[in-house]
Scaffold this active site. Structure first.
Site, mmCIF file in Angstrom:
data_model
loop_
_atom_site.group_PDB
_atom_site.id
_atom_site.type_symbol
_atom_site.label_atom_id
_atom_site.label_comp_id
_atom_site.label_asym_id
_atom_site.label_seq_id
_atom_site.Cartn_x
_atom_site.Cartn_y
_atom_site.Cartn_z
ATOM 1 N N GLU A 69 0.841 -1.062 -0.016
ATOM 2 C CA GLU A 69 -0.051 -0.095 -0.121
ATOM 3 C C GLU A 69 0.860 1.283 0.070
ATOM 4 O O GLU A 69 1.508 1.648 1.182
ATOM 5 C CB GLU A 69 -0.975 0.001 1.349
ATOM 6 C CG GLU A 69 -1.797 -1.228 1.131
ATOM 7 C CD GLU A 69 -2.758 -1.551 2.424
ATOM 8 O OE1 GLU A 69 -2.351 -0.591 3.373
ATOM 9 O OE2 GLU A 69 -3.650 -2.316 2.337
ATOM 10 N N CYS A 81 -2.529 9.183 2.776
ATOM 11 C CA CYS A 81 -2.203 8.870 1.340
ATOM 12 C C CYS A 81 -3.543 9.255 0.550
ATOM 13 O O CYS A 81 -3.788 9.364 -0.600
ATOM 14 C CB CYS A 81 -1.951 7.586 1.224
ATOM 15 S SG CYS A 81 -2.838 6.031 1.810
#
Length: 483
Positions: free
Chosen positions: A252, A286
């Site tokens: 990720e 993010c």
């Protein structure tokens, strides 16, 4: 008073004689001295995880759920202490610390503790007459779980809970900047394993200041899977190092989310949505919409609204009620963000900043950068800080092209009064997640990235695929005549 935090291997504190300092990003004072592990310690942790694997894998789902529930209860008992740690070690504002850093993390652990074993079932092949086949999920083995500095506890639980639930053993390695919440998780899991008389080597914790420790884990032949959340740069290194032993990967990585505001979008809703790029954990998320691609029909109104918000933002003491933006995690991260903002000035963008806080702390006054173009450096690279870039668009086609112009493809957003148009535009976006008139993420939906934003999916029970492999058992059908 500065505390100490030790690594843990097979349930025992593991001291190396080497320490590094974890500091409060606001006061810059020491929070704890933390064990600095070496690649040799990584080998020992993997060996203990391998030794515990057979015993842990033989446990039933019900026993694994009991361990997760007991650990969740232990964290819940320490909730106030953990919230304080999230402020002092990670620099979070108290509300983010309570709701997301700690509250959501404990909730996620409880959710895994409540899942029925049936979620591990898979579709079975149809009989073909001559052969019978059965398919089962099998754990990968030892999984290295490497978490980021922005949400250390939430991210680590998102890795460790499904890994343990599916029968793997784990070696945890938190980001060096703020490891203390993950240390608390390791302690809670150790308590749970002891209470239920299960192998203590199922959970191991390594802490360390340098990159060598993570590299030792991702290269070790005994590690069968790597779950990593962090920068694209490090993710690429992990991808290379894991290739030699064909490890399963869940990566990720970075994001550079775009919010497309169509001509019919509500300007106030757009302003409210992108303000989180500045205020939620100082932009160290993010998922934040750090690029605003706004139709020229509402561009000026949106920018005026953002300027109004910008003037009201205040950096400062996370515990002060007037503070709206806390510090970033480190001096290095602060400097990286400021360099990116400077690049926008050099490319003739308009840069406006919020009030600058006096005093110490790794502060980045939020930046509003307008007159941007897709090719500008600030529009291409992840800031991971309170930086919002705005560009003007003249059509849906131009907006989609701009959104797709980066190497990242994590989360994008479309704001419009015509949801059906957004539904038609969403498949044209490269992003793995698309929000329509919202920047929130559904916790049960799959989460991950495409392109440079990662490999694999977590989120809800979608995580199970990342921590298991499939094994089929095939045999002759009883009574089927020989050929």
């Amino acid at each position: 008073m500065t505390s100490t935090a030790t690594a843990m291997i097979a349930g025992e504190p593991h001291e190396t004689g080497q320490w590094y300092e974890s500091v409060d990003p606001y006061t810059l004072k020491s929070v704890a001295w933390v064990t600095d592990c070496s690649p040799t310690d990584a080998v020992l942790a993997v060996e203990q995880a391998e030794a515990a694997l057979a015993g842990w894998t033989r446990t039933g789902v019900a026993q694994r759920r009991d361990v997760l529930k007991t650990a969740a209860d232990e964290l819940d008992r320490r909730r106030a202490e953990l919230v304080d740690l999230a402020v002092r070690d990670a620099g979070a504002l108290p509300k983010v610390a309570a709701d997301t850093q700690v509250g959501a993390a404990i909730d996620r652990l409880k959710q895994w503790a409540a899942l029925p074993g049936e979620v591990l079932d898979v579709p079975q092949p149809a009989a073909d007459g001559a052969l019978d086949a059965r398919v089962r999920r099998a754990p990968l083995g030892v999984v290295a779980c490497i978490s980021p500095y922005n949400f250390p506890l939430l991210a680590m639980i998102g890795k460790v809970a499904p890994a343990l639930f599916t029968g793997n053993t784990v070696v945890m390695k938190p980001a060096p900047q703020d490891p203390l919440l993950v240390v608390a998780l390791a302690e809670a899991l150790r308590t749970a394993l002891r209470e239920h008389r299960l192998p203590l080597g199922a959970v191991n914790l390594l802490t360390g200041a340098g990159p060598e420790l993570g590299a030792a884990l991702t290269e070790h032949r005994g590690v069968r899977g790597v779950s990593f959340t962090g920068s694209t740069h490090v993710g690429i290194q992990i991808h290379h190092s894991a290739a030699a032993t064909m490890k399963h990967l869940l990566l990720e990585l970075g994001g550079k989310g775009a919010l497309i505001a169509r001509h019919d979008a509500d300007p106030r809703a757009v302003v409210q949505a992108v303000t989180r790029t500045w205020t939620v954990h100082a932009g160290q998320v993010c998922l934040t919409p750090s690029r605003l691609i706004v139709d020229q029909a509402i561009h000026d109104e949106v920018v005026a609204g953002l300027r109004g918000v910008l003037t009201a933002l205040r950096t400062g003491d996370p515990f002060a009620p007037s503070t709206t933006v806390g510090p970033v995690i480190s001096a290095a991260q602060r400097d990286n963000i400021e360099e990116l903002i400077d690049s926008a000035r050099h490319q003739n963008c308009v840069v406006e900043r919020s009030h600058r806080s006096p005093g110490t702390g790794f502060f980045v006054p939020p930046a509003l950068i307008t007159d941007c173009a897709p090719e500008h450096h600030v529009m291409q690279e992840e800031a991971f800080g309170p930086v919002l870039c705005v560009m003007r668009s003249r059509s849906d086609e131009e907006a989609v092209a701009a959104a797709n112009s980066t190497r990242y493809a994590l989360s994008d957003y479309i704001f419009t009064a015509a949801p059906e148009v957004a539904h038609a535009l969403a498949p044209r976006l490269h992003a793995a997640q698309v929000g329509v008139n919202t920047t929130r993420r559904h916790p049960a939906a799959p989460f991950g990235g495409n392109l440079a934003s990662g490999i694999g999916r977590s989120g809800g029970t979608w995580s199970i695929d990342a921590y298991t492999t499939l094994q089929s058992l095939t045999e002759e059908s009883p009574g089927f005549p020989d050929a």
